[in-house]
Design a protein around this motif. Structure first.
Motif, PDB file in Angstrom:
ATOM      1  N   TRP A 166       0.729  -1.173  -0.018  1.00 38.03           N
ATOM      2  CA  TRP A 166      -0.034  -0.145  -0.114  1.00 38.03           C
ATOM      3  C   TRP A 166       0.842   1.263   0.087  1.00 38.03           C
ATOM      4  O   TRP A 166       0.565   2.324  -0.716  1.00 38.03           O
ATOM      5  N   ASN A 224       0.767   5.109  -1.317  1.00 39.80           N
ATOM      6  CA  ASN A 224       0.483   5.972  -0.554  1.00 39.80           C
ATOM      7  C   ASN A 224       1.640   7.126  -0.771  1.00 39.80           C
ATOM      8  O   ASN A 224       1.342   8.247  -0.573  1.00 39.80           O
ATOM      9  N   THR A 263      -8.209   8.539  -5.437  1.00 39.80           N
ATOM     10  CA  THR A 263      -7.900   9.346  -4.187  1.00 39.80           C
ATOM     11  C   THR A 263      -9.364   9.291  -3.352  1.00 39.80           C
ATOM     12  O   THR A 263      -9.316   8.953  -2.199  1.00 39.80           O
ATOM     13  N   TRP A 313      -9.711   5.055  -2.214  1.00 44.45           N
ATOM     14  CA  TRP A 313      -9.043   5.504  -0.982  1.00 44.45           C
ATOM     15  C   TRP A 313     -10.021   6.131   0.089  1.00 44.45           C
ATOM     16  O   TRP A 313     -10.155   5.381   1.237  1.00 44.45           O
ATOM     17  N   TYR A 360     -11.741   2.111   0.900  1.00 46.66           N
ATOM     18  CA  TYR A 360     -10.536   1.583   1.721  1.00 46.66           C
ATOM     19  C   TYR A 360     -10.725   1.929   3.177  1.00 46.66           C
ATOM     20  O   TYR A 360     -10.434   1.140   3.886  1.00 46.66           O
ATOM     21  N   TYR A 361     -11.121   3.291   3.424  1.00 44.48           N
ATOM     22  CA  TYR A 361     -11.225   3.460   4.790  1.00 44.48           C
ATOM     23  C   TYR A 361     -12.485   3.002   5.528  1.00 44.48           C
ATOM     24  O   TYR A 361     -12.629   2.642   6.519  1.00 44.48           O
ATOM     25  N   SER A 371      -8.519  10.340   7.560  1.00 46.98           N
ATOM     26  CA  SER A 371      -9.903  10.152   6.862  1.00 46.98           C
ATOM     27  C   SER A 371     -11.014  10.995   6.832  1.00 46.98           C
ATOM     28  O   SER A 371     -11.700  11.191   5.930  1.00 46.98           O
TER      29      SER A 371
END
Length: 487
Positions: A15, A19, A107, A111, A115-116, A368
């Motif tokens: 990741w 990142n 993004t 992400w 992802y979060y 986040s």
């Protein structure tokens, strides 16, 4: 609580390729070109011109990999893009729109939302706020739109332009291209030579051990690192217990983190006492596992003492078996309570002389949801309550009688995805509190200090030699004199 699995450690390293800004730029550019030309891949002639175009573009890939353009330097990245247009080379508008769309999909939706949500349980509507963080971020991560957009748009434009010329049998404008590249190289060098001037001043000499430092001044040292706790937001938050520790201990009001202010870098510097160029960890993307110098854990082993670090998976990349990992794949509201529960278990079962705990809820909330919102203050408040509970438990277990407690952050956090690294506002200075029987009460130290003093200070407290390359001096201002200690 589950430890980080081998798969999680591997996934964390993978990741970080997406990142960290340096590897992301070439990965995203190559991936975008392949997706855009997926219908041409059956043709051998396409591959000849495609790879030749890549070779022509490679010098610019190298420049953008070597040099960061964080903070206000990112604004200068648009000058080569403008120059490309002025020269008269052709833009492929459909490719540019495709790349921009793919970037914001990655993004903001992949992400910032998917992802979060899967990792820490944020809302499926997180994209409604996350786009602001992508546009605001000023650090050199993949989520810095103002840096990444001009980089990959220029790379794609040159690559596509040269591929198009070669595929149609036209000659490349070699002189113009060489002049263009030379201008970018010179421009980049000048920018970073004269404008990249905000790195913290480093200690040049190795720390000198204090007279009598082989004598332990504390039975135990407990360090609790509230990852990503921005100093002024900590001051805004409701933190009665940490406020009481400040009143009854010593607060360093100008404690500076290291550069770049990334988690693995900061932890490596704190617990070796030196800087990235020496310990070898220069970002969260660790290309070669393990620090190059001694850590505080090595120093403690020399005197028969034990240290443990309870932290996320990628800290293993730096300090290996001295790290007791926990999984970071859990709802963010459960992360810190679960971490502190495991901290009690380790302290009870292993009873280390040095115990370091990394709390991640505050940092994850900042990444986040942003640091300028109430959720971030709430997470700091929760950290305060959990630390109070842990210290109360330590007292009940009889482990606080001669224990020095250090509460700090590894770095601050700016407002934006990524949120820290290159010392934007809110990143450089961090909270730092020391408390214990040998620590002055109610003292505020306003002189500037660095987190690299952590290793020497711990060694001094526990009667261990300094790590081999420790440069940060002991934080002497916090310590009572021997006669004061006896009183």
């Amino acid at each position: 609580m589950k430890s980080a699995s081998k798969f999680e450690k591997f996934a964390a390293r993978c990741w970080n390729l997406l990142n960290e800004g340096k590897p992301f730029t070439p990965i995203f550019t190559v991936g975008t070109m392949l997706l855009y030309h997926i219908g041409d891949m059956a043709s051998p002639s396409f591959w000849l011109s495609f790879l030749a175009g890549l070779a022509v573009t490679l010098p610019l890939f190298v420049v953008y990999f070597i040099y960061d353009f964080p903070l206000f330097l990112r604004n200068y990245l648009w000058i080569p893009v403008v120059a490309f247009s002025i020269i008269g080379w052709e833009w492929n508008l459909s490719l540019m729109l495709f790349a921009a769309g793919l970037y914001f999909f990655f993004t903001i939706l992949f992400w910032g939302t998917l992802y979060y949500h899967l990792r820490i349980g944020t809302s499926w509507l997180n994209f409604t706020r996350f786009w602001k963080l992508v546009l605001k971020n000023s650090d050199s991560t993949s989520g810095n739109a103002q840096e990444q957009l001009p980089k990959f748009l220029l790379l794609l434009s040159i690559w596509e332009y040269t591929t198009s010329l070669l595929s149609t049998g036209q000659d490349l404008p070699v002189v113009n291209m060489l002049s263009f590249y030379a201008g970018i190289f010179l421009f980049t060098f000048i920018l970073h030579r004269y404008l990249f001037d905000w790195k913290p001043k480093m200690y040049e000499e190795y720390a000198s051990e204090l007279e009598g430092s082989s004598e332990a001044h504390s039975d135990k040292v407990v360090v609790i690192v509230v990852d990503g706790m921005r100093k002024e937001r900590f001051q805004d938050a409701d933190t009665p217990f940490l406020d009481s520790l400040k009143a009854e201990g010593t607060e360093f009001t100008n404690m500076e983190t290291v550069y770049p202010a990334r988690t693995v870098v900061c932890f490596s510097s704190m617990f070796t006492g030196t800087y990235p160029h020496e310990h070898g960890i220069t970002s969260n993307m660790v290309w070669k596992l393990g620090i190059k110098v001694e850590s505080i854990f090595d120093s403690l082993r020399k005197v028969g003492k034990k240290g443990r670090l309870l932290g996320v998976a990628h800290l293993v990349d730096s300090m290996g078996e001295d790290v007791e990992t926990y999984t970071a794949v859990m709802h963010n509201d459960k992360a810190d309570p679960t971490i502190m529960k495991k901290a009690k278990h380790i302290m009870k079962e292993q009873d280390p002389d040095l115990f370091i705990v990394q709390m991640i809820g505050t940092d994850q909330t900042g990444h986040s949801r942003g640091v300028l919102y109430d959720e971030y203050l709430q997470k700091i408040k929760e950290a305060d309550s959990l630390i109070e509970d842990f210290v109360g438990w330590m007292k009940a277990e009889g482990k606080m009688e001669d224990t020095t407690l250090i509460i700090c952050a590894d770095h601050g956090q700016a407002d934006g995805i990524g949120g820290h690294g290159h010392l934007d506002e809110g990143e450089r200075f961090v909270p730092f509190i020391m408390h214990g029987p040998g620590i002055h009460k109610g003292r505020k130290v306003e002189a500037r200090h660095s987190l690299v003093s952590m290793a020497s200070t711990i060694a001094h407290l526990l009667g261990a030699p300094f790590p081999s390359h420790a440069r940060g001096p002991v934080l002497e201002e916090a310590f009572k004199r021997k006669e004061e200690h006896r009183e």
